[in-house]
Design an enzyme around this catalytic site. Sequence first.
Site, PDB file in Angstrom:
ATOM      1  N   HIS A 233       0.791  -1.234   0.000  1.00 23.95           N
ATOM      2  CA  HIS A 233       0.000   0.000   0.000  1.00 23.95           C
ATOM      3  C   HIS A 233       0.817   1.275   0.000  1.00 23.95           C
ATOM      4  O   HIS A 233       0.261   2.358  -0.078  1.00 23.95           O
ATOM      5  CB  HIS A 233      -0.957   0.020   1.201  1.00 23.95           C
ATOM      6  CG  HIS A 233      -0.249   0.306   2.494  1.00 23.95           C
ATOM      7  ND1 HIS A 233       0.419  -0.657   3.186  1.00 23.95           N
ATOM      8  CD2 HIS A 233      -0.077   1.448   3.186  1.00 23.95           C
ATOM      9  CE1 HIS A 233       0.965  -0.123   4.274  1.00 23.95           C
ATOM     10  NE2 HIS A 233       0.681   1.160   4.292  1.00 23.95           N
TER      11      HIS A 233
HETATM   12  C1  UD1 Z   1      -2.329   5.037   6.008  1.00 22.36           C
HETATM   13  C2  UD1 Z   1      -1.054   5.556   6.643  1.00 22.36           C
HETATM   14  C3  UD1 Z   1       0.026   4.482   6.563  1.00 22.36           C
HETATM   15  C4  UD1 Z   1      -0.465   3.160   7.129  1.00 22.36           C
HETATM   16  C5  UD1 Z   1      -1.743   2.764   6.389  1.00 22.36           C
HETATM   17  C6  UD1 Z   1      -2.313   1.446   6.865  1.00 22.36           C
HETATM   18  C7  UD1 Z   1      -0.698   7.992   6.397  1.00 22.36           C
HETATM   19  C8  UD1 Z   1       0.070   9.032   5.718  1.00 22.36           C
HETATM   20  N1  UD1 Z   1      -0.537   6.734   5.942  1.00 22.36           N
HETATM   21  O1  UD1 Z   1      -2.091   4.883   4.618  1.00 22.36           O
HETATM   22  O2  UD1 Z   1       1.149   4.900   7.320  1.00 22.36           O
HETATM   23  O3  UD1 Z   1       0.526   2.172   6.974  1.00 22.36           O
HETATM   24  O4  UD1 Z   1      -2.720   3.805   6.587  1.00 22.36           O
HETATM   25  O5  UD1 Z   1      -3.415   1.091   6.084  1.00 22.36           O
HETATM   26  O6  UD1 Z   1      -1.438   8.277   7.317  1.00 22.36           O
HETATM   27  N2  UD1 Z   1      -9.421   4.159   1.852  1.00 22.36           N
HETATM   28  C9  UD1 Z   1     -10.600   3.480   1.784  1.00 22.36           C
HETATM   29  N3  UD1 Z   1     -11.139   3.016   2.942  1.00 22.36           N
HETATM   30  C10 UD1 Z   1     -10.567   3.223   4.154  1.00 22.36           C
HETATM   31  C11 UD1 Z   1      -9.351   3.926   4.201  1.00 22.36           C
HETATM   32  C12 UD1 Z   1      -8.781   4.384   3.046  1.00 22.36           C
HETATM   33  O7  UD1 Z   1     -11.151   3.262   0.723  1.00 22.36           O
HETATM   34  O8  UD1 Z   1     -11.116   2.759   5.165  1.00 22.36           O
HETATM   35  C13 UD1 Z   1      -8.811   4.650   0.608  1.00 22.36           C
HETATM   36  C14 UD1 Z   1      -9.111   6.111   0.412  1.00 22.36           C
HETATM   37  O9  UD1 Z   1      -9.701   6.277  -0.801  1.00 22.36           O
HETATM   38  C15 UD1 Z   1      -7.783   6.803   0.463  1.00 22.36           C
HETATM   39  C16 UD1 Z   1      -6.760   5.683   0.318  1.00 22.36           C
HETATM   40  O10 UD1 Z   1      -7.428   4.478   0.663  1.00 22.36           O
HETATM   41  O11 UD1 Z   1      -7.636   7.737  -0.559  1.00 22.36           O
HETATM   42  C17 UD1 Z   1      -5.612   5.886   1.217  1.00 22.36           C
HETATM   43  O12 UD1 Z   1      -6.027   6.083   2.573  1.00 22.36           O
HETATM   44  P1  UD1 Z   1      -5.170   6.995   3.557  1.00 22.36           P
HETATM   45  O13 UD1 Z   1      -5.722   6.958   4.924  1.00 22.36           O
HETATM   46  O14 UD1 Z   1      -4.954   8.319   2.962  1.00 22.36           O
HETATM   47  O15 UD1 Z   1      -3.751   6.326   3.579  1.00 22.36           O
HETATM   48  P2  UD1 Z   1      -3.289   4.799   3.569  1.00 22.36           P
HETATM   49  O16 UD1 Z   1      -2.725   4.506   2.263  1.00 22.36           O
HETATM   50  O17 UD1 Z   1      -4.355   3.881   4.090  1.00 22.36           O
END
Ligand code: UD1
Length: 398
Positions: A233
């Site tokens: 990820h």
């Molecule tokens: C975040 C953390 C990362 C951690 C990871 C675990 C930051 C900068 N990064 O990254 O350190 O290792 O979480 O998963 O905080 N999304 C969904 N559903 C959800 C959550 C996210 O669909 O429940 C999608 C969203 O569209 C979003 C993307 O995933 O744009 C990324 O989510 P985000 O929380 O920004 O960062 P992660 O990549 O999950």
Amino acid sequence: MTESGGLAPPGGRPIGGLSDFSASGFHSVRIVSVVGGRPNFVKIAPILEAMGEVPAIVSRLVHTGQHYDHEMSRVFFEDLKIPEPDFFLGVGSGTHAQQTARVMMEFERVLAQEGPDLVVVVGDVNSTLACALVAAKLLVPIAHVEAGLRSFDRTMPEEINRVLTDHLSEYLFTHSEDADRNLRREGIPGERIHFVGNVMIDTLRKYEPVARGKRTAEALGLSPGSYAVLTLHRPSNVDDAESFAAILDALEAILPTLPVVFPIHPRSRKRLAEFGFEERIQHLQNLRLCDPFGYLAFLSLMLDSRLVLTDSGGIQEETTALGVPCLTLRENTERPVTVRLGTNVVVGTRPDRVAAETLRISEAGAGRGKTPPLWDGRAASRIVAILRRHPVAAGADR
Ligand code: UD1
């Protein structure tokens, strides 16, 4: 929507609801703990449990809503028996600035209302830094759990979150001597640094016996020891089409010899579609692409695997504690103790190297490795033993 303007809460009360914090004991330490993303839940669970055993601590939990899908959030509350959050901020996804700003605005309201003695933040996600910034500006002391990790790579958003959170914190709880050294090198006074061990491993040790009964591999038609697990990820791996394609090339080389289970993170699933890779991945024989698993089901999957390929930080630690070989698909790690003592090998992302190392370790195994010092299941009680002594001002309004 909650009053605080977010997605459906997993049970938290909106800001503005009545709090019984102010009615808490005269000399009790009032602590607000924060979770936002998936790895945070695993870290906070043992800390909340240990705090619950200390009558002199009054604890509140805030869920920022950074992660909100059932399998990214709710299932962890259920698996790990985490109490319902007292506040759900419902911030959801967005750019870094949007997400951080939304958490800050909502968390400021919580702190203004609750007036805690301490804020506890864990890990390195955007919610961690956002809440630390708010607490620091309101002069509320911060305890950072998992302090001092450094990849020395500022292109990682987490690295920025780690460095800034550490420098705002009063209590820095570390899980390795490398982390202590990093903090001292940055000029953080020694009396703030507490080497307490690894709270993620507290959770792992507690739930390992339950996870063994889950038999996730069997449900996928795989026998123990016959498959690899892949998780992916990191923006550097999945947000760039060329980098993502290189990992698929490696996968293609591995699959004829070793089946791979790939529980796909929502961020990576989105990119697969955007880059038009879905058809390619559907045609890969021996690949089990699935939704993310809950904590127990995933632990079971790791326990029975031959090896794990990952770009996650937490999984590097969990595999070390389990003695399962881990290949880290990054150029660096902020967790060098897992390489020095544990089962982790940082292999980078070049397809030929990833494929060759995977097949070599699949044949030979990585050797069991050692569990790092203080990864013994008791980190949370060490943390709470320190926090309960936090000096509180005895005021008439308490
Ligand atoms: C975040 C953390 C990362 C951690 C990871 C675990 C930051 C900068 N990064 O990254 O350190 O290792 O979480 O998963 O905080 N999304 C969904 N559903 C959800 C959550 C996210 O669909 O429940 C999608 C969203 O569209 C979003 C993307 O995933 O744009 C990324 O989510 P985000 O929380 O920004 O960062 P992660 O990549 O999950």
